[in-house]
Design a protein around this motif. Structure first.
Motif, PDB file in Angstrom:
ATOM      1  N   PHE A   1      19.084 -25.436 -25.233  1.00 56.17           N
ATOM      2  CA  PHE A   1      19.300 -25.135 -23.808  1.00 56.17           C
ATOM      3  C   PHE A   1      20.779 -25.270 -23.455  1.00 56.17           C
ATOM      4  O   PHE A   1      21.355 -24.396 -22.799  1.00 56.17           O
ATOM      5  N   ILE A   2      21.415 -26.372 -23.916  1.00 52.81           N
ATOM      6  CA  ILE A   2      22.834 -26.603 -23.630  1.00 52.81           C
ATOM      7  C   ILE A   2      23.703 -25.520 -24.270  1.00 52.81           C
ATOM      8  O   ILE A   2      24.601 -24.952 -23.630  1.00 52.81           O
TER       9      ILE A   2
ATOM     10  N   ASP B   1      18.987 -18.995 -26.902  1.00 49.77           N
ATOM     11  CA  ASP B   1      18.453 -18.594 -25.593  1.00 49.77           C
ATOM     12  C   ASP B   1      16.933 -18.657 -25.600  1.00 49.77           C
ATOM     13  O   ASP B   1      16.306 -19.146 -24.653  1.00 49.77           O
TER      14      ASP B   1
ATOM     15  N   GLN C   1      22.993 -16.379 -30.562  1.00 48.35           N
ATOM     16  CA  GLN C   1      22.859 -16.496 -29.105  1.00 48.35           C
ATOM     17  C   GLN C   1      21.415 -16.232 -28.670  1.00 48.35           C
ATOM     18  O   GLN C   1      20.870 -16.949 -27.819  1.00 48.35           O
TER      19      GLN C   1
ATOM     20  N   THR D   1      33.379 -21.510 -26.567  1.00 51.49           N
ATOM     21  CA  THR D   1      32.384 -22.236 -27.366  1.00 51.49           C
ATOM     22  C   THR D   1      32.501 -21.870 -28.833  1.00 51.49           C
ATOM     23  O   THR D   1      32.535 -22.743 -29.711  1.00 51.49           O
TER      24      THR D   1
ATOM     25  N   GLY E   1      26.559 -18.617 -22.721  1.00 46.15           N
ATOM     26  CA  GLY E   1      26.438 -17.676 -21.620  1.00 46.15           C
ATOM     27  C   GLY E   1      27.642 -17.704 -20.693  1.00 46.15           C
ATOM     28  O   GLY E   1      28.090 -16.656 -20.214  1.00 46.15           O
ATOM     29  N   LYS E   2      28.197 -18.900 -20.442  1.00 45.66           N
ATOM     30  CA  LYS E   2      29.306 -19.026 -19.486  1.00 45.66           C
ATOM     31  C   LYS E   2      30.685 -19.059 -20.168  1.00 45.66           C
ATOM     32  O   LYS E   2      31.675 -18.633 -19.576  1.00 45.66           O
TER      33      LYS E   2
ATOM     34  N   TYR F   1      31.555 -18.032 -23.672  1.00 47.45           N
ATOM     35  CA  TYR F   1      31.249 -17.513 -25.019  1.00 47.45           C
ATOM     36  C   TYR F   1      32.396 -17.759 -26.001  1.00 47.45           C
ATOM     37  O   TYR F   1      32.218 -18.427 -27.025  1.00 47.45           O
TER      38      TYR F   1
ATOM     39  N   ASN G   1      14.758 -21.524 -23.605  1.00 47.30           N
ATOM     40  CA  ASN G   1      13.941 -21.031 -22.471  1.00 47.30           C
ATOM     41  C   ASN G   1      12.568 -20.579 -22.971  1.00 47.30           C
ATOM     42  O   ASN G   1      12.016 -19.591 -22.490  1.00 47.30           O
TER      43      ASN G   1
ATOM     44  N   SER H   1      22.821 -22.545 -25.149  1.00 46.57           N
ATOM     45  CA  SER H   1      22.560 -21.279 -24.471  1.00 46.57           C
ATOM     46  C   SER H   1      23.419 -21.144 -23.221  1.00 46.57           C
ATOM     47  O   SER H   1      24.021 -20.089 -22.971  1.00 46.57           O
ATOM     48  N   ARG H   2      23.515 -22.223 -22.440  1.00 44.53           N
ATOM     49  CA  ARG H   2      24.313 -22.187 -21.210  1.00 44.53           C
ATOM     50  C   ARG H   2      25.805 -22.105 -21.533  1.00 44.53           C
ATOM     51  O   ARG H   2      26.556 -21.381 -20.870  1.00 44.53           O
ATOM     52  N   LEU H   3      26.257 -22.854 -22.528  1.00 41.13           N
ATOM     53  CA  LEU H   3      27.673 -22.830 -22.905  1.00 41.13           C
ATOM     54  C   LEU H   3      28.094 -21.437 -23.376  1.00 41.13           C
ATOM     55  O   LEU H   3      29.144 -20.915 -22.980  1.00 41.13           O
TER      56      LEU H   3
END
Length: 274
Positions: free
Chosen positions: A201-202, A36, A32, A214, A208-209, A211, A40, A204-206
């Protein structure tokens, strides 16, 4: 130094049949943070580089130092080597499972894992092609090749050979690397760089929202890919080979479990000393 040493192990995982470096990143609890950081990277560029450089330096050294050893073992003791790798990989399942569940788990995630497992079996063992093999790729196809390699490297449990074969780019990929065909490789590297940034990036977002959702999908893909380690390579000639292969599997499994719990063991010892 810890990042560097973990990078070496991740690099070894990257060249071991059936085991990907990204799976080991999950087990080490680094995945993760890595996606991330890459996704970023320009937010705090210097700090992100200070994290990524020792890790990826270790990965590079792990690949360079152990690729010849792995190739030698596969060339001279393929059956036993593959069973040792199979044991190593199966031994990572409890560690992977622990990481997947760490933010909660309920029955719906079993369905996610089962669907991903079924899709992985279809993808990795169906020998299906969405497109015919490409022999003279365009600039866009070469960039797609790099993008696909990035995706299969970043998403744990995804077999790059299966992905590239399904879109008709595996043969040209192998040929271009072997012949150093820079007409294909240069745009492929551009696609690889873009793919690393975009897919990180994708992911990381998946993560994060969603976990657990995914990682439950990733777990299914990972389980699907495990049999590819010995698929088409098992041809026992006698009982002795069976016994040695089982022994190598057990050794690989035990090593994986012990290695995966080293930090926990070290942590307990430090607490006792304190």
């Amino acid at each position: 130094m810890k990042l560097f040493l973990k990078g070496i192990i991740i690099g070894i995982g990257g060249i071991a049949p059936g085991l990907s470096g990204s799976v080991l990143m999950v087990i080490f609890g680094l995945y993760q943070k890595v996606v991330d950081t890459i996704g970023n990277i320009f937010k705090d560029f210097k700090k992100n580089l200070m994290f990524l450089i020792p890790l990826f330096a270790g990965i590079g050294i792990g690949i360079v130092l152990f690729s010849k050893l792995v190739n030698y073992l596969l060339a001279n003791y393929e059956l036993y080597t593959r069973f040792a790798f199979l044991g190593l990989i199966v031994g990572t399942i409890p560690l992977f499972w622990r990481e997947v569940r760490k933010e909660g788990w309920n029955n719906k995630y079993y369905a996610f894992t089962a669907i991903a497992l079924a899709f992985g079996i279809f993808l990795f063992y169906g020998n299906q092609r969405i497109f015919e093999p490409v022999t003279n790729p365009t600039l866009l196809q070469s960039m797609i090749l790099g993008f696909a390699v990035a995706g299969s490297s970043i998403v744990p449990g995804v077999d790059s050979a299966a992905i590239l074969s399904s879109i008709g780019l595996y043969e040209i990929y192998v040929k271009s690397v072997a012949e150093l065909n820079f007409q294909v490789l240069i745009p492929a590297v551009i696609g690889l760089g873009l793919g690393v940034l975009i897919i990180s990036f994708i992911m990381s977002r998946l993560i994060g929202k969603f976990y657990t959702g995914t990682f439950s999908v990733i777990l299914g893909l990972f389980l699907a890919i495990i049999p590819t380690v010995i698929k088409g390579h098992v041809n026992f000639q006698n009982t002795g080979q069976i016994i040695v292969s089982i022994l190598m599997f057990v050794i690989g499994f035990a090593f994986s479990i012990i290695f995966g719990n080293l930090e926990k063991i070290a942590g307990k010892k430090n607490k006792k000393m304190i």
